[in-house]
Scaffold this motif. Structure first.
Motif, PDB file in Angstrom:
ATOM      1  N   HIS A 124      -0.306   8.134   8.791  1.00 20.85           N
ATOM      2  CA  HIS A 124      -1.036   8.928   9.774  1.00 20.85           C
ATOM      3  C   HIS A 124      -1.856   9.996   9.063  1.00 20.85           C
ATOM      4  N   LYS A 125      -2.978  10.368   9.665  1.00 20.70           N
ATOM      5  CA  LYS A 125      -3.897  11.335   9.061  1.00 20.70           C
ATOM      6  C   LYS A 125      -3.207  12.656   8.730  1.00 20.70           C
TER       7      LYS A 125
ATOM      8  N   MET B  71      -5.478   9.271   0.885  1.00 23.11           N
ATOM      9  CA  MET B  71      -6.553   9.192   1.871  1.00 23.11           C
ATOM     10  C   MET B  71      -6.966   7.741   2.123  1.00 23.11           C
ATOM     11  N   ARG B  72      -6.859   6.898   1.107  1.00 19.16           N
ATOM     12  CA  ARG B  72      -7.141   5.475   1.284  1.00 19.16           C
ATOM     13  C   ARG B  72      -6.099   4.864   2.221  1.00 19.16           C
TER      14      ARG B  72
ATOM     15  N   ARG C 170       0.830  -1.206   0.000  1.00 21.17           N
ATOM     16  CA  ARG C 170       0.000   0.000   0.000  1.00 21.17           C
ATOM     17  C   ARG C 170       0.865   1.256   0.000  1.00 21.17           C
TER      18      ARG C 170
ATOM     19  N   SER D   6      -6.594  10.702  -3.631  1.00 24.41           N
ATOM     20  CA  SER D   6      -7.469   9.574  -3.318  1.00 24.41           C
ATOM     21  C   SER D   6      -6.672   8.422  -2.710  1.00 24.41           C
TER      22      SER D   6
ATOM     23  N   VAL E 198      -4.523   6.467   4.515  1.00 26.93           N
ATOM     24  CA  VAL E 198      -4.834   6.983   5.851  1.00 26.93           C
ATOM     25  C   VAL E 198      -5.929   6.144   6.495  1.00 26.93           C
ATOM     26  N   SER E 199      -6.979   5.848   5.722  1.00 24.02           N
ATOM     27  CA  SER E 199      -8.093   5.084   6.286  1.00 24.02           C
ATOM     28  C   SER E 199      -7.690   3.654   6.624  1.00 24.02           C
ATOM     29  N   ASN E 200      -6.690   3.114   5.908  1.00 21.89           N
ATOM     30  CA  ASN E 200      -6.207   1.766   6.204  1.00 21.89           C
ATOM     31  C   ASN E 200      -5.174   1.754   7.322  1.00 21.89           C
ATOM     32  N   GLY E 201      -4.752   2.927   7.774  1.00 20.86           N
ATOM     33  CA  GLY E 201      -3.801   3.002   8.862  1.00 20.86           C
ATOM     34  C   GLY E 201      -2.357   2.865   8.437  1.00 20.86           C
TER      35      GLY E 201
ATOM     36  N   SER F 286      -2.555  14.419   5.025  1.00 21.04           N
ATOM     37  CA  SER F 286      -3.033  15.767   4.750  1.00 21.04           C
ATOM     38  C   SER F 286      -1.890  16.689   4.350  1.00 21.04           C
TER      39      SER F 286
END
Length: 88
Positions: free
Chosen positions: A68-69, A59-60, A24, A56, A62-65, A73
């Protein structure tokens, strides 16, 4: 070395998860590199489309960990600033 069955299982789980996260992270880097190459070539249209895809993908991640958010960003912000600077 892991002695108990649960510790051995955790080693296997961590190895699988590491492989997935590595793939990833590599995918994110590929999309970011596409944006950077488009910026270097001076093609603003290509840079904008590549930026949308990279955002995209970040952010994917980020959502999968995987990332870090705040890191995701920050990367999106810096890339978009560079694409925006191409206009001037």
């Amino acid at each position: 070395m892991a002695n108990t069955n649960s510790a051995k299982k955790m080693v296997r789980k961590i190895a699988r998860r590491t492989a997935v996260n590595k793939a990833r992270r590599s995918r994110v880097r590929t999309f970011v590199k596409k944006v950077e190459l488009a910026i270097e070539s001076g093609d603003q249209a290509a840079a904008k489309t590549a930026l949308v895809q990279a955002e995209s993908e970040l952010m994917r991640a980020v959502s999968n960990g995987v990332v870090h958010k705040n890191t995701g960003s920050r990367k999106v912000s810096r890339l978009s600033a560079r694409v925006k600077a191409m206009a001037s």
